[in-house]
Write a protein that holds these residues in place. Structure first.
Motif, PDB file in Angstrom:
ATOM      1  N   VAL A  16       0.848  -1.186   0.000  1.00  0.00           N
ATOM      2  CA  VAL A  16       0.000   0.000   0.000  1.00  0.00           C
ATOM      3  C   VAL A  16       0.887   1.240   0.000  1.00  0.00           C
ATOM      4  O   VAL A  16       1.593   1.513   0.969  1.00  0.00           O
ATOM      5  CB  VAL A  16      -0.943   0.021   1.218  1.00  0.00           C
TER       6      VAL A  16
ATOM      7  N   ILE B  54      -9.625  -0.932   3.364  1.00  0.00           N
ATOM      8  CA  ILE B  54      -8.383  -0.158   3.341  1.00  0.00           C
ATOM      9  C   ILE B  54      -8.571   1.047   4.259  1.00  0.00           C
ATOM     10  O   ILE B  54      -9.531   1.816   4.098  1.00  0.00           O
ATOM     11  CB  ILE B  54      -8.043   0.326   1.924  1.00  0.00           C
TER      12      ILE B  54
ATOM     13  N   THR C  69      -6.910   4.803  -3.092  1.00  0.00           N
ATOM     14  CA  THR C  69      -5.662   4.236  -2.603  1.00  0.00           C
ATOM     15  C   THR C  69      -4.779   3.845  -3.774  1.00  0.00           C
ATOM     16  O   THR C  69      -5.243   3.740  -4.911  1.00  0.00           O
ATOM     17  CB  THR C  69      -5.941   3.003  -1.715  1.00  0.00           C
TER      18      THR C  69
END
Length: 201
Positions: free
Chosen positions: A89, A130, A171
């Motif tokens: 991430v 997330i 994201t």
């Protein structure tokens, strides 16, 4: 850099030789990119990040395909104990959820656009959460059924990461083109019974 790419293959070969009844392996990425709804003809195959965004007018979907070349000949679904995809991430601008699908049609990172995106297949993982605290860390997802499908004869067209319905997620994940670290996506899995048993000790 070419030597670094060879190291995982050499390690896999060594593991198979030493532990024929239980081994781990990796599937590296061959193609990864994303699409953007409000630029339907743009290609982002060279970008260092992969974006998943649930914008109502500019949705971003990510597509990733992995090489099956490291798999030993004759492997079947029963040989796969578990398979997980590791995604690094990079940023989390807005928390939310996304879904993971198999893709049903062929695509290439060099030509992928929103207008030519592959069709979505079977849902593998729903509503992956997330949060902002997950930035700069790995996200691990179970994709055992995807690897088993490919071993059963389903064409390997990779995976699609798509914002869940109604999610405002924004994201990004590191792609294989990332120049700051070797954090590109990869599938890791454990194999069982990948070769004949040795003599009893």
């Amino acid at each position: 850099r070419r030597l670094l790419r060879l190291i995982p293959v050499l390690v896999i070969a060594a593991v198979f030789f030493m532990f024929p009844l239980l081994a781990s392996a990796q599937l590296p990425v061959t193609d990864d990119s994303y699409t953007q709804e409000n630029t339907p003809n743009a290609n982002y195959g060279n970008n260092t990040t992969l974006i998943v965004r649930g914008d109502a007018t500019s949705q971003h979907n990510t597509y990733i395909r992995f090489s099956l070349a490291p798999l030993p000949t004759g492997l079947t679904t029963s040989n796969v104990s578990i398979a997980t995809v590791a995604l690094f991430v990079n940023t989390v601008t807005t928390a939310g959820t996304f879904d993971v699908y198999l893709t049903n049609s062929s695509w290439s990172e060099d030509s992928l656009t929103y207008g030519t995106a592959p069709t979505l297949g079977r849902l593998l993982v729903a509503a992956v959460p997330i949060t902002t605290s997950m930035a700069h860390d790995y996200l691990i997802l179970n994709v055992t059924s995807a690897v088993q499908s490919w071993l059963s004869g389903t064409v390997n067209n990779g995976l699609a990461l798509v914002p869940s319905a109604g999610s405002k997620i924004d994201t990004s994940f590191d792609s294989k083109e990332s120049v700051t670290a070797s954090h590109g996506p990869e599938i890791n899995f454990v194999l069982v019974s990948v070769g004949p048993a040795g003599p009893a000790g």
